[in-house]
Design a protein around this motif. Structure first.
Motif, PDB file in Angstrom:
ATOM      1  N   VAL A   1      29.927  71.802   6.247  1.00  0.00           N
ATOM      2  CA  VAL A   1      29.376  71.931   7.599  1.00  0.00           C
ATOM      3  C   VAL A   1      29.975  73.150   8.288  1.00  0.00           C
ATOM      4  CG1 VAL A   1      28.987  69.452   7.826  1.00  0.00           C
ATOM      5  CG2 VAL A   1      31.150  70.430   8.618  1.00  0.00           C
ATOM      6  N   ASP A   2      29.285  73.595   9.345  1.00  0.00           N
ATOM      7  CA  ASP A   2      29.855  74.721  10.092  1.00  0.00           C
ATOM      8  C   ASP A   2      31.051  74.257  10.920  1.00  0.00           C
ATOM      9  OD1 ASP A   2      28.168  73.281  11.822  1.00  0.00           O
ATOM     10  OD2 ASP A   2      27.362  75.068  12.816  1.00  0.00           O
ATOM     11  N   THR A   3      30.887  73.187  11.682  1.00  0.00           N
ATOM     12  CA  THR A   3      31.981  72.613  12.460  1.00  0.00           C
ATOM     13  C   THR A   3      31.829  71.095  12.481  1.00  0.00           C
ATOM     14  OG1 THR A   3      30.805  72.619  14.580  1.00  0.00           O
ATOM     15  CG2 THR A   3      32.006  74.647  13.974  1.00  0.00           C
ATOM     16  N   GLU A   4      32.835  70.412  13.011  1.00  0.00           N
ATOM     17  CA  GLU A   4      32.788  68.956  13.097  1.00  0.00           C
ATOM     18  C   GLU A   4      31.624  68.474  13.960  1.00  0.00           C
ATOM     19  OE1 GLU A   4      35.896  65.253  13.992  1.00  0.00           O
ATOM     20  OE2 GLU A   4      36.478  67.335  14.394  1.00  0.00           O
ATOM     21  N   GLU A   5      31.154  69.329  14.840  1.00  0.00           N
ATOM     22  CA  GLU A   5      30.051  68.956  15.725  1.00  0.00           C
ATOM     23  C   GLU A   5      28.798  68.584  14.941  1.00  0.00           C
ATOM     24  OE1 GLU A   5      27.945  70.645  19.830  1.00  0.00           O
ATOM     25  OE2 GLU A   5      29.418  71.852  18.758  1.00  0.00           O
ATOM     26  N   ALA A   6      28.659  69.132  13.731  1.00  0.00           N
ATOM     27  CA  ALA A   6      27.497  68.806  12.904  1.00  0.00           C
ATOM     28  C   ALA A   6      27.445  67.316  12.582  1.00  0.00           C
ATOM     29  CB  ALA A   6      27.525  69.619  11.616  1.00  0.00           C
ATOM     30  N   LEU A   7      28.624  66.698  12.483  1.00  0.00           N
ATOM     31  CA  LEU A   7      28.686  65.272  12.169  1.00  0.00           C
ATOM     32  C   LEU A   7      28.384  64.389  13.371  1.00  0.00           C
ATOM     33  CD1 LEU A   7      31.859  65.444   9.945  1.00  0.00           C
ATOM     34  CD2 LEU A   7      29.598  64.700   9.176  1.00  0.00           C
ATOM     35  N   ILE A   8      28.300  65.012  14.534  1.00  0.00           N
ATOM     36  CA  ILE A   8      28.006  64.281  15.758  1.00  0.00           C
ATOM     37  C   ILE A   8      26.542  64.421  16.152  1.00  0.00           C
ATOM     38  CG2 ILE A   8      28.561  64.078  18.225  1.00  0.00           C
ATOM     39  CD1 ILE A   8      31.290  65.303  17.585  1.00  0.00           C
ATOM     40  N   LYS A   9      25.950  65.573  15.837  1.00  0.00           N
ATOM     41  CA  LYS A   9      24.640  65.886  16.390  1.00  0.00           C
ATOM     42  C   LYS A   9      23.519  66.101  15.384  1.00  0.00           C
ATOM     43  CE  LYS A   9      26.332  67.717  20.736  1.00  0.00           C
ATOM     44  NZ  LYS A   9      26.261  68.768  21.744  1.00  0.00           N
ATOM     45  N   ALA A  10      23.828  66.249  14.113  1.00  0.00           N
ATOM     46  CA  ALA A  10      22.786  66.607  13.153  1.00  0.00           C
ATOM     47  C   ALA A  10      22.129  65.377  12.536  1.00  0.00           C
ATOM     48  CB  ALA A  10      23.370  67.486  12.051  1.00  0.00           C
ATOM     49  N   GLY A  11      20.837  65.241  12.761  1.00  0.00           N
ATOM     50  CA  GLY A  11      20.106  64.155  12.144  1.00  0.00           C
ATOM     51  C   GLY A  11      20.160  64.205  10.629  1.00  0.00           C
ATOM     52  N   ASP A  12      20.239  65.400  10.075  1.00  0.00           N
ATOM     53  CA  ASP A  12      20.326  65.558   8.623  1.00  0.00           C
ATOM     54  C   ASP A  12      21.543  64.837   8.051  1.00  0.00           C
ATOM     55  OD1 ASP A  12      18.176  67.355   7.474  1.00  0.00           O
ATOM     56  OD2 ASP A  12      18.790  68.553   9.180  1.00  0.00           O
ATOM     57  N   LEU A  13      22.606  64.708   8.837  1.00  0.00           N
ATOM     58  CA  LEU A  13      23.805  64.002   8.387  1.00  0.00           C
ATOM     59  C   LEU A  13      23.873  62.582   8.930  1.00  0.00           C
ATOM     60  CD1 LEU A  13      26.414  66.870   8.818  1.00  0.00           C
ATOM     61  CD2 LEU A  13      25.363  66.091   6.697  1.00  0.00           C
ATOM     62  N   LEU A  14      23.503  62.403  10.183  1.00  0.00           N
ATOM     63  CA  LEU A  14      23.628  61.083  10.813  1.00  0.00           C
ATOM     64  C   LEU A  14      22.779  60.024  10.119  1.00  0.00           C
ATOM     65  CD1 LEU A  14      23.650  62.106  14.591  1.00  0.00           C
ATOM     66  CD2 LEU A  14      25.582  61.306  13.219  1.00  0.00           C
ATOM     67  N   GLU A  15      21.573  60.373   9.736  1.00  0.00           N
ATOM     68  CA  GLU A  15      20.706  59.363   9.120  1.00  0.00           C
ATOM     69  C   GLU A  15      21.182  58.951   7.724  1.00  0.00           C
ATOM     70  OE1 GLU A  15      16.543  59.404   9.633  1.00  0.00           O
ATOM     71  OE2 GLU A  15      16.618  60.403  11.584  1.00  0.00           O
ATOM     72  N   PRO A  16      21.603  59.880   6.860  1.00  0.00           N
ATOM     73  CA  PRO A  16      22.171  59.453   5.577  1.00  0.00           C
ATOM     74  C   PRO A  16      23.447  58.635   5.756  1.00  0.00           C
ATOM     75  CG  PRO A  16      21.575  61.760   5.476  1.00  0.00           C
ATOM     76  CD  PRO A  16      21.416  61.330   6.909  1.00  0.00           C
ATOM     77  N   ILE A  17      24.244  58.974   6.783  1.00  0.00           N
ATOM     78  CA  ILE A  17      25.455  58.198   7.054  1.00  0.00           C
ATOM     79  C   ILE A  17      25.083  56.782   7.482  1.00  0.00           C
ATOM     80  CG2 ILE A  17      27.405  57.950   8.656  1.00  0.00           C
ATOM     81  CD1 ILE A  17      27.610  61.042   8.615  1.00  0.00           C
ATOM     82  N   ASN A  18      24.109  56.663   8.378  1.00  0.00           N
ATOM     83  CA  ASN A  18      23.670  55.344   8.845  1.00  0.00           C
ATOM     84  C   ASN A  18      23.039  54.525   7.725  1.00  0.00           C
ATOM     85  OD1 ASN A  18      24.540  55.896  11.447  1.00  0.00           O
ATOM     86  ND2 ASN A  18      22.541  56.639  12.134  1.00  0.00           N
ATOM     87  N   ALA A  19      22.428  55.229   6.775  1.00  0.00           N
ATOM     88  CA  ALA A  19      21.785  54.542   5.653  1.00  0.00           C
ATOM     89  C   ALA A  19      22.789  54.139   4.576  1.00  0.00           C
ATOM     90  CB  ALA A  19      20.698  55.426   5.051  1.00  0.00           C
ATOM     91  N   GLY A  20      24.039  54.615   4.708  1.00  0.00           N
ATOM     92  CA  GLY A  20      25.072  54.253   3.752  1.00  0.00           C
ATOM     93  C   GLY A  20      25.068  55.060   2.468  1.00  0.00           C
ATOM     94  N   VAL A  21      24.328  56.180   2.447  1.00  0.00           N
ATOM     95  CA  VAL A  21      24.292  56.991   1.230  1.00  0.00           C
ATOM     96  C   VAL A  21      25.275  58.163   1.294  1.00  0.00           C
ATOM     97  CG1 VAL A  21      21.887  56.388   0.814  1.00  0.00           C
ATOM     98  CG2 VAL A  21      22.418  58.486   2.056  1.00  0.00           C
ATOM     99  N   PHE A  22      25.890  58.361   2.469  1.00  0.00           N
ATOM    100  CA  PHE A  22      26.832  59.467   2.644  1.00  0.00           C
ATOM    101  C   PHE A  22      27.889  59.055   3.652  1.00  0.00           C
ATOM    102  CE2 PHE A  22      28.111  63.520   4.684  1.00  0.00           C
ATOM    103  CZ  PHE A  22      28.616  64.159   3.569  1.00  0.00           C
ATOM    104  N   ARG A  23      29.120  59.549   3.485  1.00  0.00           N
ATOM    105  CA  ARG A  23      30.217  59.240   4.392  1.00  0.00           C
ATOM    106  C   ARG A  23      30.749  60.529   5.017  1.00  0.00           C
ATOM    107  NH1 ARG A  23      34.407  58.052   1.577  1.00  0.00           N
ATOM    108  NH2 ARG A  23      35.496  56.782   3.138  1.00  0.00           N
ATOM    109  N   LYS A  24      31.170  60.429   6.280  1.00  0.00           N
ATOM    110  CA  LYS A  24      31.733  61.603   6.949  1.00  0.00           C
ATOM    111  C   LYS A  24      32.881  62.201   6.152  1.00  0.00           C
ATOM    112  CE  LYS A  24      30.677  60.241  11.729  1.00  0.00           C
ATOM    113  NZ  LYS A  24      31.256  59.961  13.067  1.00  0.00           N
ATOM    114  N   GLU A  25      33.678  61.332   5.563  1.00  0.00           N
ATOM    115  CA  GLU A  25      34.856  61.782   4.811  1.00  0.00           C
ATOM    116  C   GLU A  25      34.482  62.557   3.546  1.00  0.00           C
ATOM    117  OE1 GLU A  25      35.599  58.518   7.474  1.00  0.00           O
ATOM    118  OE2 GLU A  25      34.214  58.657   5.770  1.00  0.00           O
ATOM    119  N   SER A  26      33.209  62.514   3.174  1.00  0.00           N
ATOM    120  CA  SER A  26      32.771  63.202   1.962  1.00  0.00           C
ATOM    121  C   SER A  26      32.499  64.686   2.183  1.00  0.00           C
ATOM    122  CB  SER A  26      31.512  62.532   1.402  1.00  0.00           C
ATOM    123  OG  SER A  26      31.779  61.200   1.024  1.00  0.00           O
ATOM    124  N   VAL A  27      32.486  65.116   3.443  1.00  0.00           N
ATOM    125  CA  VAL A  27      32.305  66.552   3.720  1.00  0.00           C
ATOM    126  C   VAL A  27      33.452  67.322   3.083  1.00  0.00           C
ATOM    127  CG1 VAL A  27      32.314  68.315   5.514  1.00  0.00           C
ATOM    128  CG2 VAL A  27      30.989  66.229   5.831  1.00  0.00           C
TER     129      VAL A  27
END
Length: 312
Positions: A241-267
């Protein structure tokens, strides 16, 4: 106060120099509060938009503020979907120094940041670039990528074929081997790098299309409701990611995280960590890398300082 127009702002931001200015700013760091985002509801989605305020400063040096208005419905009026201004001040006195064309700052720094990431994340021999989108940012991405990779061929896809064909014609005039991609899946299959710069709210790129060694660049979406990739793009890939803000605002990341297919810690890393050599980028030729950016005022400040200081 100096006023620098669109053409002069562009001239003062050559891609090789801008990419290095961004690298230096990511290494040095600066103060970047979370952007202010305001919805401008005009009672009709076709005429409503988002207004952003993006400040950044380096104590004792420069202070900058960008205003951005994003109106996706403008494309139906034949108008750009994004307009912005940039003001640069002396951080010690608050004295206004220069006003720059914010659209040019935004498009060129976004493309330059994308290329900077690709320097760390794409294969060194990557030569075929697929552009998804035809807006102000997409139009300068080939120029930016050519500063870090041997780009020889550029494919262009857009939801509107006419827009893609117009950009292809311009890229050919600029010396690129460019062609219109009518089929997005087929175009992805041919690309070494896929760069998405759209305002899409539904996934465009599917993870099942990605092949070993590819680099996927996602720089269009900046809100939870915006997406350019599906959940499968985050399964078995290396995500940056460019900055941590991507994990707060990007639907591209938030939806996979909510779906359980990706974790923030995996960045794997943020841009500053790549630029400072604290974390590694691409580690082998077969790795599939994904870079998700939402943009950062640090990049605007770096570009504005370079434009002000440049007199060549």
């Amino acid at each position: 106060m100096q006023i620098i127009d669109k053409n002069e702002t562009s001239r003062r931001l050559p891609m090789p120099g801008l990419i290095e200015a961004l690298r230096s700013m990511f290494r040095e760091g600066c103060e970047v509060p979370l952007r202010h985002a305001h919805t401008i509801d005009n009672g009709d989605p076709a005429t409503s938009g988002t207004f952003l305020l993006m400040p950044a400063w380096q104590p004792g040096k420069k202070l900058g503020l960008k205003t951005v208005s994003i109106y996706p419905g403008n494309r139906d009026r034949g108008l750009p979907g994004l307009h912005s201004t940039y003001m640069l001040f002396d951080a010690q006195t608050g004295v206004p120094l220069v006003m720059l064309d914010g659209d040019t700052i935004t498009s060129r720094r976004t493309a330059a940041a994308s290329a900077l990431a690709a320097h760390y994340l794409s294969r060194p021999d990557a030569s075929t670039l697929l552009l998804v989108g035809t807006g102000q940012v997409a139009a300068v991405i080939p120029q930016a990528y050519s500063a870090v990779r041997p780009i020889r061929r550029v494919l262009v896809w857009n939801i509107r074929d006419e827009s893609a064909k117009r950009l292809v014609a311009q890229l050919r005039l600029d010396g690129y081997d460019a062609e219109h991609a009518a089929d997005l899946e087929a175009a992805v299959a041919q690309a070494d790098i896929v760069s998405c710069a759209t305002l899409s709210t539904a996934p465009l790129i599917k993870g099942k299309w990605l092949r070993p060694g590819m680099h996927l660049d996602l720089i269009g979406g900046f809100k939870p409701t915006m997406r350019e990739s599906d959940d499968d793009c985050y399964v078995g890939t290396s995500v940056f990611v460019d900055t941590e803000e991507a994990l707060i605002k990007a639907g591209d990341l938030l939806e996979p995280i909510n779906a359980g297919v990706f974790r923030k810690e995996s960045v794997r890393a943020q841009m500053a960590e790549l630029c400072r050599g604290l974390r590694a980028g691409r580690q082998n030729a077969d790795e599939i890398t994904v870079f998700k950016a939402v943009g950062n005022a640090l990049e605007d400040l770096a570009a504005a300082c370079l434009a002000m200081e440049s007199d060549s």
